[in-house]
Design an enzyme around this catalytic site. Structure first.
Site, PDB file in Angstrom:
ATOM      1  CG  ASN A 187      -1.954   0.814  -7.853  1.00  0.00           C
ATOM      2  OD1 ASN A 187      -2.508   1.678  -8.510  1.00  0.00           O
ATOM      3  ND2 ASN A 187      -1.171  -0.114  -8.391  1.00  0.00           N
ATOM      4  CB  CYS A 239      -2.289   4.566 -14.056  1.00  0.00           C
ATOM      5  SG  CYS A 239      -2.712   2.809 -14.274  1.00  0.00           S
ATOM      6  CG  HIS A 247      -6.320   0.233 -11.722  1.00  0.00           C
ATOM      7  ND1 HIS A 247      -5.698  -0.485 -10.727  1.00  0.00           N
ATOM      8  CD2 HIS A 247      -5.303   0.740 -12.481  1.00  0.00           C
ATOM      9  CE1 HIS A 247      -4.380  -0.419 -10.878  1.00  0.00           C
ATOM     10  NE2 HIS A 247      -4.125   0.323 -11.935  1.00  0.00           N
ATOM     11  NE  ARG A 265      -0.109  -8.167  -5.958  1.00  0.00           N
ATOM     12  CZ  ARG A 265       0.447  -7.879  -7.133  1.00  0.00           C
ATOM     13  NH1 ARG A 265       1.643  -7.308  -7.183  1.00  0.00           N
ATOM     14  NH2 ARG A 265      -0.174  -8.158  -8.259  1.00  0.00           N
ATOM     15  CE1 TYR A 319      -5.877  -3.680 -11.988  1.00  0.00           C
ATOM     16  CE2 TYR A 319      -5.200  -2.438 -13.928  1.00  0.00           C
ATOM     17  CZ  TYR A 319      -4.880  -3.087 -12.749  1.00  0.00           C
ATOM     18  OH  TYR A 319      -3.578  -3.140 -12.333  1.00  0.00           O
TER      19      TYR A 319
END
Length: 421
Positions: free
Chosen positions: A144, A164, A194, A90, A244
């Site tokens: 995700n 989500c 998102h 990440r 987002y």
């Protein structure tokens, strides 16, 4: 009832455990299996999970194992919440895109594509093993990028639904602003994972009075502040976009911000170290307050509702899920995965009818859907050219020089996770 959580060693898991304990009348779990290859983390999380169950008087059995096949054997539902490459991957997803002047984020843009490429093959392997062991089990995906991963699962013929926590977070927020209980608030929630907009906030159910104009009029400043977007933008749009959407509506501003502060991955990694130390305390028997800062708020309540609906035990009558379009949004392909309100039952989710979508939102949905299609192809087949095409199609990239540079960086940072690289 047996439920299995793949990625059960995640620091998220106590949030899920707390929900299972509190909402046991909605979802009476008799056996909960936490599966994770990280034995040390799993031991810490499993110990806290058992203490949470004991404190709240839940007599269900909690099992921890690194054996996936044994863990999913006989499960009624399998929840996926894994992170291939961990926080180190990440950190990379949030860093190298900035070198090209693009948003560095773990679920959208170039970083989101990298995560999809790492994740889809692993999830499909897990799903195949679930199907061999128990073909009737539902797979609930919280991993995700949920839209792409859920599409991969459905395309492969699995009984899968994506989940989500964005919608349930808005529901709770709006209920608080309106002085209502969450069950009194129904969202007209539409988009892709998102990439969603709240186009209505209704009282009592899908046919109830729409109080979104009132909500924006009285609380628009607070809502805009949470989203880090101007109040004037929300007033002009007449909707509440997901946070987002800031990556799209304020791209250059976000890139400048990201270049001047530590990455979210670094913050989360430090938080996880602290959480794991806390989980090891034998006196701790509830989820710590720090966990709320980790992300995933209300995930447990959404997961309980969804699992209860799929397994025939009740839950909320309408839930926001990620599922096949099948004509719900006529401007998208039937096999696109959309995020909308649906009636959920043992046969799966049935999306509710969605009013005509403003072209301003529909156009961006269509663009990102095309990207997701290319991203899934790249994840399944591999190859530099497919990665380049997916990046070129993404509205947060869109220029060939950016796509070239990002492709090189993506492959360089992810070779160990890409069988074809």
């Amino acid at each position: 009832m047996k439920l299995t959580v793949v990625g059960g060693g995640s620091t998220y898991t106590p949030e899920l455990i707390d929900g299972f304990a509190r909402l046991r009348d909605t979802l009476p779990v008799e056996e909960l299996v936490l599966v994770d290859p990280a034995a040390e983390r799993l031991e810490l999380v499993g110990g806290l999970a058992r203490r949470i169950f004991a404190r709240q008087g839940h007599d269900g059995r909690i099992v921890t194992t690194s054996d996936l096949d044994a863990g999913v054997d006989g499960a009624d539902a399998v929840l996926l919440q894994l992170r291939v490459g961990g926080q180190a991957a990440r950190q990379q997803d949030e860093t190298w895109p900035l070198e090209c002047g693009c948003v560095g984020q773990e679920t959208t843009g170039a970083g989101g594509l990298a995560k999809a490429l790492r994740t889809v093959p692993v999830v499909l392997d897990i799903a195949e093993r679930v199907r061999r062991t128990n073909p009737n089990a539902w797979i609930i995906d919280f991993t995700n990028p949920v839209g792409i991963v859920t599409r991969a699962l459905l395309q492969a013929g699995h009984k899968a639904v994506g989940l989500c926590n964005v919608a349930i977070g808005f529901q709770r927020k709006f209920a608080g602003l309106l002085g209502l209980t969450p069950s009194d608030v129904h969202l007209d929630h539409v988009g892709l994972n998102h990439l969603t907009w709240e186009t209505g906030v209704r009282l009592g159910g899908p046919e109830g009075e729409d109080v979104l104009p009132k909500l924006l009029g009285e609380h628009g400043e607070a809502i805009a502040g949470d989203l880090h977007l101007p109040r004037t933008l929300l007033d002009r749009l007449g909707v509440v976009p997901s946070y987002y959407l800031r990556y799209f509506y304020a791209h250059d501003e976000v890139v400048r911000e990201l270049g001047t502060k530590p990455s979210r991955a670094a913050e989360v990694a430090a938080m996880e170290e602290q959480l794991l130390r806390m989980y090891g305390d034998p006196a701790l028997d509830e989820k710590p307050e720090l966990l709320a800062k980790r992300g995933g708020a209300y995930y447990s309540e959404a997961a309980v509702d969804l699992a209860a609906g799929l397994l025939g035990g009740g839950g909320s009558p309408y839930q926001v899920v990620n599922t096949l379009n099948r004509g719900t949004l006529p401007f998208l392909p039937d096999d696109a995965v959309i995020e909308v309100q649906a009636a959920v039952g043992p046969k799966g989710p049935t999306p509710l009818a969605v009013p005509a979508v403003d072209p301003l939102f529909a156009g961006l949905m269509a663009n990102v859907t095309a990207y997701e299609d290319l991203a899934l192809t790249a994840a399944l087949r591999g190859g530099r050219d497919l990665v380049f095409k997916a990046l070129l199609a993404h509205p947060l990239v869109g220029q060939y020089a950016y796509a070239e540079g990002l492709t090189d960086r993506l492959i360089a940072h992810n070779r160990e996770h890409l069988a074809w690289a």
